[in-house]
Design a protein around this motif. Sequence first.
Motif, PDB file in Angstrom:
ATOM      1  N   LYS A  97     -17.643  30.822 -11.752  1.00 46.61           N
ATOM      2  CA  LYS A  97     -17.338  31.962 -12.619  1.00 46.61           C
ATOM      3  C   LYS A  97     -16.999  33.220 -11.825  1.00 46.61           C
ATOM      4  CE  LYS A  97     -20.189  30.388 -16.471  1.00 46.61           C
ATOM      5  NZ  LYS A  97     -21.342  30.701 -17.331  1.00 46.61           N
ATOM      6  N   ALA A  98     -17.527  33.322 -10.629  1.00 44.75           N
ATOM      7  CA  ALA A  98     -17.234  34.506  -9.806  1.00 44.75           C
ATOM      8  C   ALA A  98     -15.765  34.554  -9.394  1.00 44.75           C
ATOM      9  CB  ALA A  98     -18.122  34.521  -8.574  1.00 44.75           C
ATOM     10  N   GLU A  99     -15.114  33.394  -9.387  1.00 46.61           N
ATOM     11  CA  GLU A  99     -13.708  33.314  -8.983  1.00 46.61           C
ATOM     12  C   GLU A  99     -12.790  33.058 -10.165  1.00 46.61           C
ATOM     13  OE1 GLU A  99     -12.510  33.940  -6.071  1.00 46.61           O
ATOM     14  OE2 GLU A  99     -14.416  34.189  -5.027  1.00 46.61           O
ATOM     15  N   LEU A 100     -13.336  33.155 -11.370  1.00 49.46           N
ATOM     16  CA  LEU A 100     -12.519  32.903 -12.565  1.00 49.46           C
ATOM     17  C   LEU A 100     -11.683  34.147 -12.870  1.00 49.46           C
ATOM     18  CD1 LEU A 100     -12.167  30.590 -14.649  1.00 49.46           C
ATOM     19  CD2 LEU A 100     -13.759  31.839 -16.117  1.00 49.46           C
ATOM     20  N   MET A 101     -10.383  33.997 -12.843  1.00 56.09           N
ATOM     21  CA  MET A 101      -9.493  35.134 -13.071  1.00 56.09           C
ATOM     22  C   MET A 101      -9.452  35.506 -14.559  1.00 56.09           C
ATOM     23  SD  MET A 101      -8.217  36.030 -10.124  1.00 56.09           S
ATOM     24  CE  MET A 101      -9.904  35.772  -9.538  1.00 56.09           C
ATOM     25  N   GLU A 102      -9.142  36.766 -14.813  1.00 57.46           N
ATOM     26  CA  GLU A 102      -9.028  37.220 -16.206  1.00 57.46           C
ATOM     27  C   GLU A 102      -7.946  36.430 -16.943  1.00 57.46           C
ATOM     28  OE1 GLU A 102      -8.480  41.393 -16.475  1.00 57.46           O
ATOM     29  OE2 GLU A 102      -8.195  41.398 -18.627  1.00 57.46           O
ATOM     30  N   GLY A 111     -10.824  20.047  -1.949  1.00 55.60           N
ATOM     31  CA  GLY A 111     -11.391  20.693  -0.767  1.00 55.60           C
ATOM     32  C   GLY A 111     -10.425  21.609  -0.044  1.00 55.60           C
ATOM     33  N   ALA A 112      -9.121  21.359  -0.185  1.00 57.79           N
ATOM     34  CA  ALA A 112      -8.134  22.152   0.532  1.00 57.79           C
ATOM     35  C   ALA A 112      -7.585  23.304  -0.309  1.00 57.79           C
ATOM     36  CB  ALA A 112      -6.980  21.246   0.976  1.00 57.79           C
ATOM     37  N   LEU A 113      -8.147  23.518  -1.487  1.00 55.83           N
ATOM     38  CA  LEU A 113      -7.591  24.532  -2.399  1.00 55.83           C
ATOM     39  C   LEU A 113      -8.420  25.806  -2.404  1.00 55.83           C
ATOM     40  CD1 LEU A 113      -6.807  22.309  -5.529  1.00 55.83           C
ATOM     41  CD2 LEU A 113      -5.241  22.998  -3.715  1.00 55.83           C
ATOM     42  N   PRO A 114      -7.792  26.941  -2.681  1.00 58.63           N
ATOM     43  CA  PRO A 114      -8.565  28.168  -2.905  1.00 58.63           C
ATOM     44  C   PRO A 114      -9.381  28.031  -4.184  1.00 58.63           C
ATOM     45  CG  PRO A 114      -6.244  28.513  -3.400  1.00 58.63           C
ATOM     46  CD  PRO A 114      -6.343  27.155  -2.774  1.00 58.63           C
ATOM     47  N   GLU A 115     -10.448  28.822  -4.311  1.00 56.52           N
ATOM     48  CA  GLU A 115     -11.370  28.699  -5.440  1.00 56.52           C
ATOM     49  C   GLU A 115     -10.670  28.883  -6.782  1.00 56.52           C
ATOM     50  OE1 GLU A 115     -14.613  27.819  -5.674  1.00 56.52           O
ATOM     51  OE2 GLU A 115     -14.387  27.262  -3.574  1.00 56.52           O
ATOM     52  N   VAL A 116      -9.708  29.782  -6.827  1.00 55.48           N
ATOM     53  CA  VAL A 116      -9.005  30.041  -8.087  1.00 55.48           C
ATOM     54  C   VAL A 116      -8.305  28.768  -8.578  1.00 55.48           C
ATOM     55  CG1 VAL A 116      -7.104  31.315  -9.140  1.00 55.48           C
ATOM     56  CG2 VAL A 116      -8.697  32.490  -7.618  1.00 55.48           C
ATOM     57  N   LEU A 117      -7.662  28.087  -7.667  1.00 52.34           N
ATOM     58  CA  LEU A 117      -6.937  26.868  -8.043  1.00 52.34           C
ATOM     59  C   LEU A 117      -7.900  25.719  -8.335  1.00 52.34           C
ATOM     60  CD1 LEU A 117      -4.030  26.416  -8.536  1.00 52.34           C
ATOM     61  CD2 LEU A 117      -3.719  25.725  -6.164  1.00 52.34           C
ATOM     62  N   LYS A 118      -9.008  25.679  -7.602  1.00 53.38           N
ATOM     63  CA  LYS A 118     -10.033  24.665  -7.907  1.00 53.38           C
ATOM     64  C   LYS A 118     -10.500  24.824  -9.354  1.00 53.38           C
ATOM     65  CE  LYS A 118     -12.226  24.198  -3.359  1.00 53.38           C
ATOM     66  NZ  LYS A 118     -13.465  24.486  -2.583  1.00 53.38           N
ATOM     67  N   ASN A 119     -10.755  26.064  -9.745  1.00 57.14           N
ATOM     68  CA  ASN A 119     -11.196  26.310 -11.124  1.00 57.14           C
ATOM     69  C   ASN A 119     -10.170  25.786 -12.125  1.00 57.14           C
ATOM     70  OD1 ASN A 119     -13.680  27.462 -10.704  1.00 57.14           O
ATOM     71  ND2 ASN A 119     -12.950  29.572 -10.783  1.00 57.14           N
ATOM     72  N   ARG A 120      -8.902  26.035 -11.856  1.00 62.19           N
ATOM     73  CA  ARG A 120      -7.863  25.626 -12.813  1.00 62.19           C
ATOM     74  C   ARG A 120      -7.777  24.095 -12.918  1.00 62.19           C
ATOM     75  NH1 ARG A 120      -3.844  30.436 -10.696  1.00 62.19           N
ATOM     76  NH2 ARG A 120      -4.944  32.089 -11.804  1.00 62.19           N
ATOM     77  N   ILE A 121      -7.936  23.428 -11.797  1.00 62.51           N
ATOM     78  CA  ILE A 121      -7.931  21.964 -11.843  1.00 62.51           C
ATOM     79  C   ILE A 121      -9.144  21.461 -12.624  1.00 62.51           C
ATOM     80  CG2 ILE A 121      -8.191  19.877 -10.437  1.00 62.51           C
ATOM     81  CD1 ILE A 121      -5.421  20.952 -10.257  1.00 62.51           C
ATOM     82  N   ARG A 122     -10.303  22.045 -12.397  1.00 61.87           N
ATOM     83  CA  ARG A 122     -11.513  21.596 -13.098  1.00 61.87           C
ATOM     84  C   ARG A 122     -11.429  21.867 -14.602  1.00 61.87           C
ATOM     85  NH1 ARG A 122     -15.029  24.090  -8.250  1.00 61.87           N
ATOM     86  NH2 ARG A 122     -15.409  22.181  -7.061  1.00 61.87           N
ATOM     87  N   LEU A 123     -10.841  23.005 -14.964  1.00 60.99           N
ATOM     88  CA  LEU A 123     -10.673  23.292 -16.393  1.00 60.99           C
ATOM     89  C   LEU A 123      -9.793  22.233 -17.048  1.00 60.99           C
ATOM     90  CD1 LEU A 123     -10.178  27.178 -16.338  1.00 60.99           C
ATOM     91  CD2 LEU A 123     -12.145  25.913 -17.227  1.00 60.99           C
ATOM     92  N   ARG A 124      -8.724  21.872 -16.363  1.00 62.38           N
ATOM     93  CA  ARG A 124      -7.844  20.841 -16.922  1.00 62.38           C
ATOM     94  C   ARG A 124      -8.550  19.489 -16.973  1.00 62.38           C
ATOM     95  NH1 ARG A 124      -2.550  21.280 -16.975  1.00 62.38           N
ATOM     96  NH2 ARG A 124      -3.120  23.434 -17.477  1.00 62.38           N
ATOM     97  N   GLN A 125      -9.290  19.163 -15.918  1.00 61.18           N
ATOM     98  CA  GLN A 125     -10.026  17.896 -15.911  1.00 61.18           C
ATOM     99  C   GLN A 125     -11.031  17.849 -17.063  1.00 61.18           C
ATOM    100  OE1 GLN A 125     -11.537  18.086 -11.852  1.00 61.18           O
ATOM    101  NE2 GLN A 125     -10.239  16.352 -11.242  1.00 61.18           N
ATOM    102  N   ALA A 126     -11.697  18.952 -17.316  1.00 58.63           N
ATOM    103  CA  ALA A 126     -12.681  18.985 -18.401  1.00 58.63           C
ATOM    104  C   ALA A 126     -12.031  18.625 -19.732  1.00 58.63           C
ATOM    105  CB  ALA A 126     -13.330  20.366 -18.479  1.00 58.63           C
TER     106      ALA A 126
END
Length: 475
Positions: free
Chosen positions: A282-287, A230-245
């Motif tokens: 996906k809107a916040e997923l960096m290249e 909850g305290a992270l920017p969307e870009v970092l949230k995505n990276r954590i979720r990718l790793r969790q997956a």
Amino acid sequence: MSMLASALTVVALVAADQTALRAAPRDSAPQQAVLWQGDSLEIRGEKGDFLQVYDHRRERAGYIRASQVRVQSLKPEAAPELLAVVRFLKETPGSEALGIAYAAAYLRAAPAEAIGAEVFDALGQMADRLARRASTGQAGRAGEVNAAHLEVAAAYGVTMTAFERDGQIQLCAGGEAQRRVLALPASAVQKALAALALTRHECISPALTPVERYALDNWRADVLERVELGALPEVLKNRIRLRQAGVWASLAYQRARRPEVGAAPVQEAATRAVDALAAINKAELMETDAAAYSDAAIRVGASRWAAAPGASARSGKLSVVASAGEPGQTCIALVEARQERRAPLVTRCTYGIVWTASATANADGSALSLAVQSSDTWRELWVFRKDGESWSVDVLPPGVETPTLGYVEFAGWVPGGREVLAAREVKVAGRYRRSFEVLGLTHLDTRKRAERPEDLSTFYRWQSALWKAGTVALR
């Protein structure tokens, strides 16, 4: 570092690579040693434009131009200045060795009560970046510089682990700094970055035993679970979720290998992997995260059948029956659905995980597809096929290369009994490839292929609704 060097209150830090340590205070004097950025020297005197120094790492004395080093006090009042330099070098690629030297100088200068997570966060990021740079296998001068910087970092106690992967040495930072970040009061961003560094898939030693790997993946899942999204920017949230997956997908496979765990934890792990991938914004997923996204999707795709409830292994006119073979082995018998007690039509055994819920027969009962997962990142497709009065089973792997990362799955039957649809995702030579294919049923050869289902009319028309609802290939 020696005790004498540790007791110094002033040091000279070498600022550039390939700096000469000379035998006398002049440029024409013989070279005693080649120094690299971050090397720490004891100052013993001054003569003209040169400093008389002693290199404790090489146990060698000599002279160096004063302009080639940065003289730094190690007294407590110098700590803020040292930390400011660390902040600058943390974001400067190529200066990791010098940044590590400044971080070490700060840790020696600052009072214990003033040391927080920030310096360990910077130290960990620089060590991690240095390890990735050294793992690229650069030759020539770049390789020489990488090797020298690793030696400088090692002199400050930064450890690296090394193992061979795909014919090349993979280096990974030991993670001591990131563990300190997790243990100290730190911002959510700092803890998230530390968790990402500690849970990298490529830093898992291939030499781990199944028991060690299971324990490590449980620990990785726990580290990621503690990150406050909850305290992270969307870009970092995505990276954590990718790793969790990826981590939960691996746990699904490993739990499935342990009958004592039960079916519910297997399904829970796979469901968490699918949910983490689905939660990607996906809107916040960096290249720069595109490769990590493909990587996570393939890992989830390989284990996704673990999320399916315990469905029947019967499909239409055919059914598969699983039984134990040699220790660790599962044998699959194909039988006619109405005559399960009769002799099997054909039998094949495997040391992989057989997802019997995936069994799908065609309309006339002359073929059946089955998903078999041979590792946490590799899932094959078995196709049972009737030829005249006999039956055979063929195995279709995701790729022909060494099994690393990939899956291939059934996507539908083409009416007429001669073709089958398949979706395939695989990592080949560092690149990710996704395709939708029409295969000949006799030899499982690819007759047509496209990067999107809508570009292949046969595929688009006959794709299975069940496959379409569950696959991650259509993300």
